[in-house]
Design a protein around this motif. Sequence first.
Motif, PDB file in Angstrom:
ATOM      1  N   GLN A 171     -74.660 103.224  79.148  1.00 30.67           N
ATOM      2  CA  GLN A 171     -73.961 102.220  78.339  1.00 30.67           C
ATOM      3  C   GLN A 171     -72.895 101.447  79.104  1.00 30.67           C
ATOM      4  O   GLN A 171     -72.260 100.553  78.536  1.00 30.67           O
ATOM      5  CB  GLN A 171     -73.320 102.906  77.127  1.00 30.67           C
ATOM      6  CG  GLN A 171     -74.328 103.554  76.185  1.00 30.67           C
ATOM      7  CD  GLN A 171     -73.669 104.348  75.077  1.00 30.67           C
ATOM      8  OE1 GLN A 171     -72.494 104.146  74.761  1.00 30.67           O
ATOM      9  NE2 GLN A 171     -74.416 105.266  74.482  1.00 30.67           N
ATOM     10  N   ARG A 173     -71.884  98.734  81.236  1.00 26.25           N
ATOM     11  CA  ARG A 173     -72.446  97.458  81.662  1.00 26.25           C
ATOM     12  C   ARG A 173     -71.348  96.554  82.226  1.00 26.25           C
ATOM     13  O   ARG A 173     -70.173  96.698  81.876  1.00 26.25           O
ATOM     14  CB  ARG A 173     -73.106  96.746  80.461  1.00 26.25           C
ATOM     15  CG  ARG A 173     -74.294  97.499  79.883  1.00 26.25           C
ATOM     16  CD  ARG A 173     -74.793  96.843  78.591  1.00 26.25           C
ATOM     17  NE  ARG A 173     -73.849  97.012  77.496  1.00 26.25           N
ATOM     18  CZ  ARG A 173     -73.839  98.061  76.675  1.00 26.25           C
ATOM     19  NH1 ARG A 173     -74.731  99.034  76.834  1.00 26.25           N
ATOM     20  NH2 ARG A 173     -72.954  98.153  75.702  1.00 26.25           N
ATOM     21  N   ASN A 178     -71.674  91.881  78.090  1.00 27.49           N
ATOM     22  CA  ASN A 178     -71.315  92.327  76.733  1.00 27.49           C
ATOM     23  C   ASN A 178     -71.016  91.153  75.803  1.00 27.49           C
ATOM     24  O   ASN A 178     -70.735  91.368  74.622  1.00 27.49           O
ATOM     25  CB  ASN A 178     -70.091  93.250  76.782  1.00 27.49           C
ATOM     26  CG  ASN A 178     -70.411  94.577  77.434  1.00 27.49           C
ATOM     27  OD1 ASN A 178     -71.428  95.179  77.149  1.00 27.49           O
ATOM     28  ND2 ASN A 178     -69.540  95.028  78.329  1.00 27.49           N
ATOM     29  N   GLU A 235     -66.355  97.768  75.234  1.00 27.30           N
ATOM     30  CA  GLU A 235     -67.556  96.941  75.356  1.00 27.30           C
ATOM     31  C   GLU A 235     -68.069  96.535  73.981  1.00 27.30           C
ATOM     32  O   GLU A 235     -68.503  95.396  73.770  1.00 27.30           O
ATOM     33  CB  GLU A 235     -68.645  97.708  76.105  1.00 27.30           C
ATOM     34  CG  GLU A 235     -68.320  98.059  77.540  1.00 27.30           C
ATOM     35  CD  GLU A 235     -69.499  98.715  78.241  1.00 27.30           C
ATOM     36  OE1 GLU A 235     -70.569  98.089  78.315  1.00 27.30           O
ATOM     37  OE2 GLU A 235     -69.354  99.868  78.698  1.00 27.30           O
ATOM     38  N   HIS A 236     -68.039  97.483  73.041  1.00 24.61           N
ATOM     39  CA  HIS A 236     -68.548  97.202  71.702  1.00 24.61           C
ATOM     40  C   HIS A 236     -67.716  96.143  70.987  1.00 24.61           C
ATOM     41  O   HIS A 236     -68.252  95.286  70.286  1.00 24.61           O
ATOM     42  CB  HIS A 236     -68.583  98.485  70.870  1.00 24.61           C
ATOM     43  CG  HIS A 236     -69.689  99.408  71.242  1.00 24.61           C
ATOM     44  ND1 HIS A 236     -69.957 100.576  70.564  1.00 24.61           N
ATOM     45  CD2 HIS A 236     -70.625  99.327  72.223  1.00 24.61           C
ATOM     46  CE1 HIS A 236     -70.992 101.178  71.109  1.00 24.61           C
ATOM     47  NE2 HIS A 236     -71.407 100.436  72.132  1.00 24.61           N
ATOM     48  N   THR A 238     -66.037  93.735  72.379  1.00 22.42           N
ATOM     49  CA  THR A 238     -66.433  92.478  73.001  1.00 22.42           C
ATOM     50  C   THR A 238     -67.776  92.019  72.459  1.00 22.42           C
ATOM     51  O   THR A 238     -67.965  90.837  72.111  1.00 22.42           O
ATOM     52  CB  THR A 238     -66.511  92.640  74.530  1.00 22.42           C
ATOM     53  OG1 THR A 238     -65.228  93.002  75.031  1.00 22.42           O
ATOM     54  CG2 THR A 238     -66.973  91.350  75.198  1.00 22.42           C
ATOM     55  N   HIS A 239     -68.719  92.934  72.377  1.00 18.74           N
ATOM     56  CA  HIS A 239     -70.069  92.661  71.881  1.00 18.74           C
ATOM     57  C   HIS A 239     -70.026  92.058  70.479  1.00 18.74           C
ATOM     58  O   HIS A 239     -70.647  91.027  70.210  1.00 18.74           O
ATOM     59  CB  HIS A 239     -70.835  93.996  71.887  1.00 18.74           C
ATOM     60  CG  HIS A 239     -72.200  93.991  71.294  1.00 18.74           C
ATOM     61  ND1 HIS A 239     -73.304  93.479  71.951  1.00 18.74           N
ATOM     62  CD2 HIS A 239     -72.667  94.475  70.103  1.00 18.74           C
ATOM     63  CE1 HIS A 239     -74.375  93.648  71.194  1.00 18.74           C
ATOM     64  NE2 HIS A 239     -74.015  94.250  70.065  1.00 18.74           N
ATOM     65  N   THR A 339     -81.039  97.384  77.580  1.00 18.62           N
ATOM     66  CA  THR A 339     -79.704  97.050  78.062  1.00 18.62           C
ATOM     67  C   THR A 339     -79.542  95.550  77.872  1.00 18.62           C
ATOM     68  O   THR A 339     -80.393  94.900  77.253  1.00 18.62           O
ATOM     69  CB  THR A 339     -79.476  97.488  79.516  1.00 18.62           C
ATOM     70  OG1 THR A 339     -78.074  97.310  79.835  1.00 18.62           O
ATOM     71  CG2 THR A 339     -80.327  96.706  80.500  1.00 18.62           C
ATOM     72  N   THR A 340     -78.437  94.990  78.343  1.00 18.72           N
ATOM     73  CA  THR A 340     -78.200  93.563  78.144  1.00 18.72           C
ATOM     74  C   THR A 340     -78.156  92.830  79.477  1.00 18.72           C
ATOM     75  O   THR A 340     -77.799  93.393  80.516  1.00 18.72           O
ATOM     76  CB  THR A 340     -76.866  93.327  77.408  1.00 18.72           C
ATOM     77  OG1 THR A 340     -75.804  93.941  78.138  1.00 18.72           O
ATOM     78  CG2 THR A 340     -76.919  93.904  76.004  1.00 18.72           C
TER      79      THR A 340
END
Length: 399
Positions: A171, A173, A178, A235-236, A238-239, A339-340
Amino acid sequence: MTFNPLKERGIPLDRQLRNWRELNVTPIDPDRADPYTRCRIITMNGIEMEAIWFSHQFARHCPDPEVRQQLAHVRFMEAQQQRVVNWLLPGLSSVLETTISYEQVAVDLTAWVARMEPDPYLKQAYQFGVLEDFDHLYRYANLYEMIEHRKAEKIVDALTEVMPGRPTIAQHRHPIDNVREPYKRDKVQPISRLHALTIMSAEQQTMNFYMNVGPMYMEPIARQLYQEIGLVEEEHVTHYESLVDPGETWWERLVIHEYNECYMYYSFMQTETDPKVKRIWELHLNMELEHLRIACDLMRRHDGRDPAEVLPNRIPEPVTFEPNKQFIRELIATQVDYTTLGTGYVQEAHERFQRWQEQIMGGEEPPSERVIEENRARSGMEYRMETEGAHPLRLMGTR
């Protein structure tokens, strides 16, 4: 029941102030409370915190002293609401027990929103994120067994399964990967705005909670796991926050925040099983109706627009905490290796992802993997909790 927050009148603002005795609510009983009551409390704490901090940011960018005064008055009532909600959590629960409830919120709230979201791109964003929070629940459950010698099933009550999702090790990244494409404010459905704000608020509260409680542990593995997962929660946030159209005006966002609070309190009032907590949801809803009315008046006066342009014409179906086991299993079977890359999703580890992984790992195994290995060594096996009919992928390794 027909309920339109834009047409209801709530408690006048000058009658909303509560004294210390009224704020000092009795917490829920951790041994008898419905796990989803605890989830609703955690969710509303996040919703209230986002409303408070949005109001502070608005005030810092607003030159009109009269508007700042109005924001401050409403914000103080929001702050009282947040204290009441958060203080419903039992002091008897350990930080780790509360953490497991936070992850149950992340799993079942995000899964529900993913199932209900009408926009395919936004739906994918929620499906992607929920597999990561699902894995966090598994990691914390093993830490709980290892340092408190208890089972997470006592907390989640078999409503949410505990097993690997997208491994936390996968996770980490590069930050630029993100950032998602935002919805278009003139095209998106109102419910999608509410979904985005709700999940962003919940994840933001989780990120803040982990930042604050992580250093409180003495055990090195606990401190390290909170640090690792806390960075994923960054990260989440931001996502999810990047899904919101940055072109929305401050006034638009104000009415959306206030409407969402009405929507969430209304939703939880419909499904709450604890009478004492339900009365709080009802009281706060009646307060929020007045906050929404004030926000709508401000938008009409200062933005020259009708709030009905950006809000639902009727209350959406209530947000519901319920098991999402089969939905999660299907995502594990089909999307666990995602993944992104940029604003999209791919199923292979690209060069930027691999370089970032090498740098952040520093040649060492991450805490999220070590906590499983250490619990296996101490307990004889890792901790998982799956219900009947579990997906065949239940035996998938942690890597």
